[in-house]
Each structure stands twice: as C-alpha cells, then as structure tokens.
Design an enzyme around this catalytic site. Structure first.
Site, PDB file in Angstrom:
ATOM      1  N   ASN A 276      58.762  46.505  35.707  1.00  0.00           N
ATOM      2  CA  ASN A 276      59.388  45.311  35.137  1.00  0.00           C
ATOM      3  C   ASN A 276      59.320  45.283  33.614  1.00  0.00           C
ATOM      4  O   ASN A 276      60.176  44.711  32.961  1.00  0.00           O
ATOM      5  CB  ASN A 276      58.692  44.058  35.691  1.00  0.00           C
ATOM      6  CG  ASN A 276      59.130  42.799  34.993  1.00  0.00           C
ATOM      7  OD1 ASN A 276      60.279  42.388  35.118  1.00  0.00           O
ATOM      8  ND2 ASN A 276      58.237  42.188  34.213  1.00  0.00           N
TER       9      ASN A 276
ATOM     10  N   ARG B 120      53.283  49.665  45.967  1.00  0.00           N
ATOM     11  CA  ARG B 120      53.090  48.233  45.799  1.00  0.00           C
ATOM     12  C   ARG B 120      53.897  47.876  44.543  1.00  0.00           C
ATOM     13  O   ARG B 120      53.708  48.472  43.478  1.00  0.00           O
ATOM     14  CB  ARG B 120      51.614  47.927  45.619  1.00  0.00           C
ATOM     15  CG  ARG B 120      51.291  46.442  45.499  1.00  0.00           C
ATOM     16  CD  ARG B 120      51.170  45.995  44.049  1.00  0.00           C
ATOM     17  NE  ARG B 120      50.883  44.574  43.956  1.00  0.00           N
ATOM     18  CZ  ARG B 120      50.711  43.918  42.822  1.00  0.00           C
ATOM     19  NH1 ARG B 120      50.779  44.550  41.672  1.00  0.00           N
ATOM     20  NH2 ARG B 120      50.475  42.632  42.819  1.00  0.00           N
TER      21      ARG B 120
ATOM     22  N   ASP C 167      54.738  45.738  41.659  1.00  0.00           N
ATOM     23  CA  ASP C 167      54.242  44.672  40.799  1.00  0.00           C
ATOM     24  C   ASP C 167      55.405  43.798  40.311  1.00  0.00           C
ATOM     25  O   ASP C 167      56.496  44.292  40.038  1.00  0.00           O
ATOM     26  CB  ASP C 167      53.530  45.299  39.593  1.00  0.00           C
ATOM     27  CG  ASP C 167      52.904  44.256  38.690  1.00  0.00           C
ATOM     28  OD1 ASP C 167      52.067  43.486  39.184  1.00  0.00           O
ATOM     29  OD2 ASP C 167      53.257  44.212  37.490  1.00  0.00           O
TER      30      ASP C 167
ATOM     31  N   GLU D 261      55.239  42.198  45.432  1.00  0.00           N
ATOM     32  CA  GLU D 261      54.454  41.039  45.013  1.00  0.00           C
ATOM     33  C   GLU D 261      55.390  39.906  44.591  1.00  0.00           C
ATOM     34  O   GLU D 261      56.026  39.986  43.542  1.00  0.00           O
ATOM     35  CB  GLU D 261      53.556  41.400  43.822  1.00  0.00           C
ATOM     36  CG  GLU D 261      52.786  40.202  43.289  1.00  0.00           C
ATOM     37  CD  GLU D 261      52.481  40.241  41.789  1.00  0.00           C
ATOM     38  OE1 GLU D 261      51.643  39.440  41.356  1.00  0.00           O
ATOM     39  OE2 GLU D 261      53.083  41.052  41.056  1.00  0.00           O
TER      40      GLU D 261
ATOM     41  N   GLY E  94      53.769  30.479  47.261  1.00  0.00           N
ATOM     42  CA  GLY E  94      53.283  30.020  48.551  1.00  0.00           C
ATOM     43  C   GLY E  94      54.378  29.556  49.494  1.00  0.00           C
ATOM     44  O   GLY E  94      54.106  29.209  50.644  1.00  0.00           O
TER      45      GLY E  94
ATOM     46  N   ARG F  69      37.042  40.731  38.991  1.00  0.00           N
ATOM     47  CA  ARG F  69      37.216  42.184  38.875  1.00  0.00           C
ATOM     48  C   ARG F  69      35.879  42.865  38.609  1.00  0.00           C
ATOM     49  O   ARG F  69      35.735  43.708  37.726  1.00  0.00           O
ATOM     50  CB  ARG F  69      38.231  42.475  37.771  1.00  0.00           C
ATOM     51  CG  ARG F  69      39.610  41.909  38.116  1.00  0.00           C
ATOM     52  CD  ARG F  69      40.511  41.760  36.928  1.00  0.00           C
ATOM     53  NE  ARG F  69      41.841  41.303  37.340  1.00  0.00           N
ATOM     54  CZ  ARG F  69      42.940  41.424  36.592  1.00  0.00           C
ATOM     55  NH1 ARG F  69      42.868  41.974  35.399  1.00  0.00           N
ATOM     56  NH2 ARG F  69      44.100  40.991  37.039  1.00  0.00           N
TER      57      ARG F  69
END
Ligand SMILES: *[C@@H]1O[C@H](CO)[C@@H](O)[C@H](O)[C@H]1NC(C)=O
Ligand SMILES: *[C@@H]1O[C@H](CO)[C@@H](O)[C@H](O)[C@H]1NC(C)=O
Length: 487
Positions: free
Chosen positions: A142, A222, A224, A248, A252, A362
């Site tokens: 992106n 995956r 992003d 991703e 919600g 993290r």
C-alpha cells in the site's frame, strides 16, 4: 484441441518444477502461529536480552532464531507460521522508533538485514517445509515509508518516482475513497501511498509478487492494509502470487469486511475478535453477541471457513491486558482454535503475555524462556491436536458451520460436527451444574482438556458441572489412534 498439441502441453507441464502452490483449500486445515520476527527469537538463543517495547527499537529477533524455535511452534500443534514483512526498511531511529515491525518498506527487492541474510530466509522456508508446515508472508504494497517531510522518491524500489504515488492528503477514515487514495503516517514517518490505480504500478507489483513467491516458495500471503487499496487490485495481486491470501480489513462490521472476500481468499475475522474480546473476558460480557456475530458472518460472508480466527495481534491489546484469569484465557483460546476458520494465534498468547496497545503488545518472547509447561501452552496444544485430528479424520469437519446455542447468560454451547464445546465467561472458581442434551444415546465422550470421560444417558443427555474453564467434548470412539488423552 489437437491431440498432438495436448501431448506437447502435457510434456511442458510435467517438466515444470513440482512446487505445489498452496491454495485456499490447502490452508483450510492449517493452524497458524503469528511470529513478529524481531520479537520472537534471537540467533544467539538469549533468554535475557533486554527489550523495552516502549522504545520501539529493534530487539534482535531473526529468521535464524525462528528456525531454532520451530520445535516450540510445531510442538503446540501449529502447522503454519506467519512472519513479519521481509523487505528493506527506513534506516535508523525516527520519532516513532525503528522499523523493527517491517511495515515501513523502502525497497521491496532488498531484504531487511536486521532479520538475517538471504540464505537465512531460504533456510527458514526450507526448515518450515521439511516439517510439512506452511509459511505465510506479511506483505506491504500500500505504501513506501519516508522519514521526514521531504519525500525522497528515488529511494523507493522498484517504484522510484513520484508519478507512481498518490498526491499527499490525510486519510478521512469515514470516506472509503480517501482511505484508498490518501496517506497514512504519523508526522515522523510518512507512508507514501502507492498509486494502485496506475496500470504500470499494478503490473510492477504483480511481477514483484510472482517473483517473490517463486524465488522463496512462500505458501501464503497476509495482505497488510487491505482496506487502503481498491478491492479489484487484490484479485490481480493474489492471482500473480498464486497462493492463499488473507487480508487485513481492520473493522468490526461484517458489512464492511465480508465484501472483500469477493476479491481475495479470506480475511482476518475482526468482527468475531472484537465481540469475543468483550464477551469472554468478563462475567458482564454478553455471550449472545458471539452467537449473533457468528451468524451474521455466516450469512454475510462468502466462506467464513477461509477466514483467520484470531484473538490477539500486533495491532491490538492482548487478551491478557483485559483479563489474567486463567479460565477466561482458556475460553478465549478454545474459541480461537475451534471456531469456524483458520486459527491464527499471535506469538506470546500461549504465554499469557499482557501487553496492551502497540507497542506494549510486542514483547520479546525469549524473556519467557519458551516454557511449555505452564500458562496456556498445554491447552493450546490440546486444542490444536484435536482440531488437526478432527480435520484429518472427517473430510467435512472444517467446512461444517458451527452451531451456537445460548445455554445461560454466561454459557454457550458450540457444536461443529462431532465436536461440542462449551464456553463461559464466569472465570476461575465458578461452578454451575447443568444438563446438556442432543448427544447420541449412551455416547461415550472425552473432555479433551482434562482427559476426563463421560457418558450421555439413554436420552442423549449429559449432566455436567461447568467451572470457569471451557469444556471440549469429543466422542471417545473417534479418538482412538489419535494419541489424544492417550487414546
Ligand atoms: C491437510 O490436508 C491435506 C490433504 O488435503 C493433507 O495432506 C495434510 O496433511 C493436512 N494437513 C494437516 C496439518 O492436517
Ligand atoms: C472523499 O475523499 C476523496 C479523496 O480525498 C475526496 O475527493 C472526496 O471529496 C471525499 N468525499 C467526501 C464526501 O468527503
């Protein structure tokens, strides 16, 4: 088609190297362990090297470190890993720390040297494959990252010119066009938004992705920031990659998330995660919300069984920051691994780490010494083993939708083919007697987390005492030869 032509085709096809790209259906029976490469394991095997998460600096985790800890991951029953983005990042320290997470790329064709060498990465893929496991790569297309307000486009590889990027504007998160065209970033680091409306840019990224997969033999992607690029772009990118893609879309609302599945194989199941976080972590949580959301997802999405079911990740507070009650954490783990979809467990969840928002979530895992005896490791191992066993012995287990039933305001029952599990948010020390029905008459069952045996009565009813822990029931006869509970 002429038979001669057919023969030539067959000859060409059989001469191709026999790497089998991992399709969506091949991923469905996997269970994924999400590794944040910088924080998982160091090459030197240290279990004491300090890591101040608040500093947002590199802590020293590497690809070699992951290789050395694959036993730990596979020992818990995981059959795939997801690693951080591998590309070269902006150098040095910014006002937002260093690029240890991998989401600040500058050069897609160079590797992040902090994680190791090209040979280390190849060795990691080979080591994963030699265990029959898959490796999923987190990819960032992106944006490219730039430190400071002067954008140095010539640093970006392979898109080294301003004409390949959208003009600067700040994202208005209430406006989808703005989300796709404008820039993310934080004032210290600009995430310069790639012009994915430009055909040359798209074909450049397709070429990059195809080469990346062929070169390193990753099994899945995956994606992003999927919400930050127009949907049809992802179909092209995933077609070029020719592997399973999980996107991703951090939201919600199923109305927002599900439509993306028309363009990629699956997505993170954010809607279930958000509901589970409130429902399961406190006795005031609403268990009915879980049932409603599972049903909404099933109705609205094309195929929930290709979604990634997760409860923690690098962008969200850990479950351990909401509750440290061991029983509640076990309930979350049970839903994480047994719900419809592909389980994705964020490293450290098994050690009940408690970090809240980024960057606290993290933590360096080596500081836990990778203990396999306490916390959630035994529970997660049992859950994975059961799911792996059910999936490998019943061809329909993974594609059968779970049926949720509210048994009381704090208890739900979930039935998925022969599996029945019971979740509650009451927490440790609770005790409630109840009778479950719907089993085959006189069925012998095993509760696989405690290896206790039980038998339904001749009407298929099972009286039980539910404490705060989840119960995971499976017919005893279907466990024979599985090794689960020594059967
Ligand atoms: C997943 O299914 C494939 C066949 O469809 C099988 O070869 C593989 O061993 C299974 N993997 C796991 C982890 O169950
Ligand atoms: C949404 O964002 C786009 C791109 O920045 C902008 O052109 C458009 O005017 C915005 N629409 C609304 C309703 O604000």
């Amino acid at each position: 088609m002429h038979s001669q032509l057919l023969l030539i085709l067959v000859a060409i096809l059989s001469a191709l190297p026999c790497t089998i790209a991992a399709s969506a259906s091949a991923w469905r029976n996997r269970s994924i362990y999400q590794v944040m490469t910088d924080r998982f394991s160091r090459s030197d095997g240290s279990s004491t090297s300090a890591c101040q998460t608040s500093e947002r600096d590199y802590c020293g985790g590497t690809w070699r470190g992951i290789i050395n800890k694959l036993d730990y991951i596979s020992g818990m029953g995981f059959t795939a890993i997801w690693i951080s983005p591998i590309g070269q990042q902006i150098n040095g320290r910014t006002g937002e720390g260093e690029a240890y997470h991998g989401y600040w790329p500058t050069n897609l064709y160079a590797l992040n040297e902090r994680f190791g060498t090209e040979q280390d990465l190849r060795d990691l893929v080979a080591a994963v494959h030699s265990r029959g496991m898959y490796i999923m790569l987190d990819v960032v297309v992106n944006h490219f990252a730039n430190q400071g307000d002067i954008i140095v486009y010539s640093d970006f590889v392979p898109l080294s010119d301003s004409r390949y990027f959208h003009p600067k504007c700040d994202i208005d998160w209430g406006n989808q066009t703005s989300i796709e065209l404008c820039w993310m970033g934080n004032g210290y680091v600009h995430l310069v938004d790639v012009d994915t409306e430009n055909d040359f840019v798209v074909s450049t990224l397709e070429t990059y992705m195809a080469a990346l997969i062929t070169n390193y033999e990753f099994d899945g992607l995956r994606l992003d920031a999927s919400r930050n690029i127009r949907k049809p772009f992802w179909t092209k990118l995933c077609l070029a990659a020719n592997v399973y893609c999980q996107g991703e879309v951090w939201a919600g609302d199923p109305e927002l998330v599900c439509p993306y599945q028309e363009y990629m194989d699956g997505l993170h199941n954010y809607p279930m995660k958000e509901v589970a976080t409130t429902a399961l972590t406190s006795s005031t949580g609403n268990m009915a919300d879980l049932i409603n959301m599972a049903s909404k997802m099933n109705t609205r999405c094309k195929d929930v069984t290709l979604f990634g079911t997760f409860m923690e990740n690098h962008d969200n507070p850990r479950i351990g920051s909401f509750t440290t009650d061991p029983a509640r954490l076990q309930n979350v783990a049970a839903l994480n691994i047994l719900a419809d979809g592909i389980p994705v467990l964020y490293y450290g969840q098994e050690q009940a780490l408690t970090g809240s928002n980024d960057p606290a979530n993290r933590e360096a895992l080596w500081l836990t010494d990778y203990r396999t005896t306490g916390n959630l490791v035994p529970t997660i191992t049992s859950l994975n083993r059961l799911r792996n066993h059910a999936a490998s012995t019943s061809p329909t287990f993974l594609t059968t939708s779970a049926v949720y039933t509210l048994l009381s305001s704090s208890v739900i029952r979930v039935r998925k083919e022969n599996l029945v599990f019971v979740l509650t948010n009451t927490g440790s020390g609770a005790s409630a007697a109840m009778t479950m029905d719907g089993f085959a008459p006189s069925l012998d069952l095993v509760e696989v987390l405690t290896c206790t045996h039980a038998r339904a009565d001749e009407k298929g009813r099972l009286p039980l005492v539910l404490r705060g822990e989840p119960m995971v029931l499976y017919p005893e006869s279907l466990l024979s030869g599985s090794g689960i509970c020594a059967l």
